[in-house]
Design an enzyme around this catalytic site. Structure first.
Site, PDB file in Angstrom:
ATOM      1  N   HIS A 256       0.812  -1.228   0.000  1.00 49.84           N
ATOM      2  CA  HIS A 256       0.000   0.000   0.000  1.00 49.84           C
ATOM      3  C   HIS A 256       0.840   1.270   0.000  1.00 49.84           C
ATOM      4  CE1 HIS A 256      -4.027  -1.854   0.835  1.00 49.84           C
ATOM      5  NE2 HIS A 256      -3.245  -2.850   1.198  1.00 49.84           N
TER       6      HIS A 256
ATOM      7  N   ASP B 126       3.853   9.247  -0.727  1.00 53.72           N
ATOM      8  CA  ASP B 126       2.622   8.604  -0.267  1.00 53.72           C
ATOM      9  C   ASP B 126       2.223   7.535  -1.285  1.00 53.72           C
ATOM     10  OD1 ASP B 126       0.340   8.095   1.226  1.00 53.72           O
ATOM     11  OD2 ASP B 126      -0.110  10.222   1.509  1.00 53.72           O
TER      12      ASP B 126
HETATM   13  P1  ADP Z   1      -2.711   6.810   5.357  1.00 52.59           P
HETATM   14  O1  ADP Z   1      -3.268   5.455   4.974  1.00 52.59           O
HETATM   15  O2  ADP Z   1      -1.225   6.948   5.169  1.00 52.59           O
HETATM   16  O3  ADP Z   1      -3.137   7.288   6.704  1.00 52.59           O
HETATM   17  P2  ADP Z   1      -4.594   7.869   3.382  1.00 52.59           P
HETATM   18  O4  ADP Z   1      -4.843   9.284   2.972  1.00 52.59           O
HETATM   19  O5  ADP Z   1      -4.411   6.937   2.239  1.00 52.59           O
HETATM   20  O6  ADP Z   1      -3.338   7.878   4.356  1.00 52.59           O
HETATM   21  O7  ADP Z   1      -5.816   7.304   4.223  1.00 52.59           O
HETATM   22  C1  ADP Z   1      -6.165   7.877   5.419  1.00 52.59           C
HETATM   23  C2  ADP Z   1      -7.617   7.536   5.786  1.00 52.59           C
HETATM   24  O8  ADP Z   1      -7.821   7.901   7.132  1.00 52.59           O
HETATM   25  C3  ADP Z   1      -8.625   8.333   4.977  1.00 52.59           C
HETATM   26  O9  ADP Z   1      -9.792   7.564   4.804  1.00 52.59           O
HETATM   27  C4  ADP Z   1      -8.901   9.553   5.853  1.00 52.59           C
HETATM   28  O10 ADP Z   1     -10.204  10.108   5.701  1.00 52.59           O
HETATM   29  C5  ADP Z   1      -8.715   8.998   7.261  1.00 52.59           C
HETATM   30  N1  ADP Z   1      -8.081   9.997   8.131  1.00 52.59           N
HETATM   31  C6  ADP Z   1      -6.809  10.452   8.089  1.00 52.59           C
HETATM   32  N2  ADP Z   1      -6.576  11.368   9.054  1.00 52.59           N
HETATM   33  C7  ADP Z   1      -7.726  11.480   9.730  1.00 52.59           C
HETATM   34  C8  ADP Z   1      -8.144  12.281  10.837  1.00 52.59           C
HETATM   35  N3  ADP Z   1      -7.322  13.143  11.431  1.00 52.59           N
HETATM   36  N4  ADP Z   1      -9.428  12.154  11.265  1.00 52.59           N
HETATM   37  C9  ADP Z   1     -10.259  11.299  10.645  1.00 52.59           C
HETATM   38  N5  ADP Z   1      -9.940  10.532   9.601  1.00 52.59           N
HETATM   39  C10 ADP Z   1      -8.686  10.611   9.141  1.00 52.59           C
END
Ligand code: ADP
Length: 462
Positions: free
Chosen positions: A153, A356
């Site tokens: 991922h 990312d």
């Molecule tokens: P990662 O998997 O590296 O955290 P992604 O952007 O691919 O990054 O996915 C993050 C997921 O988590 C998304 O669905 C996003 O909406 C959720 N998310 C990230 N930060 C927060 C936060 N501070 N509060 C709520 N949801 C979050």
């Protein structure tokens, strides 16, 4: 249809398990019948050599308990202090210790040993997460000859970075135990092929596959998607609080885990440059930055919070006014439905990772918009999502604050017709390449195009 066995680091618990991966593979699990196997940090559980069954869920689940030493060595150690920084281009943060590596290997070995008796000959196996890369090799050694796929991922590391590991040959060896390795982007596929070739670990074959000591590795790109329509509905049904949408204020939003790969200080430096260049702007821009705590036991994560709080305090002190706060910074997770509504209320989605795998926030921001009056995505070119969303996003280089500031200016000045056209192009991509498409594509490739068959003695039969 073959039963699907999914492995991931964390087992999704509860009668209604949630999370991105559950959404992503839940459909395929329901269709085929499925078994999900993962780990659980349970230091007080004496049973190390048995899996726990979790009844009452939508699919069968088994978990293996990790003690504190494994949580430190396998999880916080090798996975998050070696592989995570390695894959995100931060070799300066590598914390290589023999005990981390040994714990990583022994957790994967135990997981393989406890799981193998549950695998039936017709099952197909899909392993997720960098925590479990060696799992297929361990299963092969126990005689498991089923099709096994792996999805990475996060970004694939570059050759010079792989060379910084104390065991640089192992990655290719671990990958060679899979029938199919899935990466997020074409850029990752290219860097994987280039890295293994230039390190002399694999030979490139004429059909595009890699050969590692007589074993063929198929590496392909499968950009992970989201359920765009359901996220749009969530956003429609959860309007943001009125106080945020006051008419004299324009909202930009950032939602990230507080991870050094997300470029959060870079985002704030870009914003500071925007305010420096536009001190008298009649548009009162305010960034709502939600940054949830993550991996706080890993030392590399401790400084970033101080840096971010220092920067947001500085920008607010310099550019704030009575009744106006340029940066609203929240250090906690916010409920998904609230996030969806906030995305829809924001004129700019500001997504600035330095590296990312995909970045689902970028996709969610686009999905949440009102197509009749959409906001603008300002997106780092280093996000995996850039390959699919450059058709409509404003692409920026987060290392260059002036470039981020120009992206913000362009977004704020963009006429409605252009915003609509850009949004429509991105929506079409999201709609056509949703999360069901992603899992169907991967499983179809894993099942139907197996390049070679595993024999019990680990020799390949073409
Ligand atoms: P990662 O998997 O590296 O955290 P992604 O952007 O691919 O990054 O996915 C993050 C997921 O988590 C998304 O669905 C996003 O909406 C959720 N998310 C990230 N930060 C927060 C936060 N501070 N509060 C709520 N949801 C979050």
């Amino acid at each position: 249809m073959s039963r699907l066995i999914v492995f991931s680091n964390r087992i999704p618990l509860g009668p209604n398990p949630s999370g991105g991966l559950v959404v992503a593979v839940g459909g395929a699990m329901k269709q085929r019948g499925g078994l999900w196997i993962g780990t659980r940090h349970a230091p007080d559980e004496p049973q190390r050599d048995q899996m726990q069954r979790h009844p009452d869920g939508p699919f069968e689940r088994l978990s293996m308990a990790l003690d504190d030493a494994e949580q430190d060595g396998y999880y916080a150690g090798y996975s998050n202090s070696v592989l995570w920084p390695l894959c995100h281009g931060r070799v300066d943060l590598l914390d290589m210790r023999p005990e981390f590596f040994n714990s990583y290997i022994s957790v994967n070995q135990r997981l393989a040993r406890l799981s193998a008796p549950h695998i039936q000959p017709e099952d197909i196996i899909w392993i997720h997460d960098y925590h479990l890369i060696p799992l297929a090799q361990e299963l092969r050694q126990l005689g498991v000859s089923n099709p096994i796929g792996y999805f990475h991922h996060i970004p694939f590391p570059s050759a010079p970075n792989i060379a910084a590991l104390s065991e640089p040959d192992l990655l290719a060896q671990w990958f060679a135990a899979y029938d199919l390795v899935g990466l997020q982007t074409a850029r990752d596929v290219a860097s994987c092929i280039e890295a293994f070739r230039s390190l002399g670990q694999c030979e490139m074959m004429s059909d595009g596959t890699l050969m590692h000591k007589g074993r063929r590795i198929r590496v392909e790109g499968f950009p992970v998607g989201i359920h765009a329509q359901s996220f749009r509905t969530l956003a429609e049904n959860n309007p943001a609080p009125r106080v945020l949408t006051a008419s004299d204020q324009v909202l930009a939003i950032g939602v990230d885990r507080l991870d050094y790969s997300k470029g959060l200080p870079h985002k704030l430096r870009g914003l500071r440059e925007y305010f420096r260049r536009n001190p008298e702007s009649s548009t009162r821009l305010s960034l709502l930055q939600i940054a949830s705590p993550t991996r706080e036991s890993v030392s590399a994560y401790q400084d970033i919070r101080d840096e971010l709080e220092g920067l947001s305090g500085e920008v607010n002190g310099d550019y704030g006014d009575i009744g106006y706060t340029p940066i609203q910074y929240i250090h906690r997770a916010v409920a998904r439905e609230k996030v969806a509504g906030l995305f829809r209320a924001s004129r700019i989605g500001l997504v600035t990772p330095l590296a990312d795998g995909m970045n689902l926030v970028a996709k969610e921001y686009v999905a949440a918009q009102d197509p009749a009056d959409p906001g603008v995505l300002v997106l780092s070119r280093f996000a995996g999502a850039a390959e699919q969303l450059e058709c409509g996003a404003i692409m920026v280089n987060p290392h260059d604050p002036a470039n981020v500031a120009s992206g913000m200016e362009q977004a704020l000045q963009m006429p409605l017709e252009e915003r609509k056209a850009r949004h429509a192009r991105m929506w079409a991509v999201l709609d056509a390449n949703g999360v069901d498409w992603w899992s169907d594509m991967f499983l179809q490739r894993l099942q139907t195009d197996r390049p070679s068959r595993w024999m019990l003695d680990n020799q390949i039969v073409a």
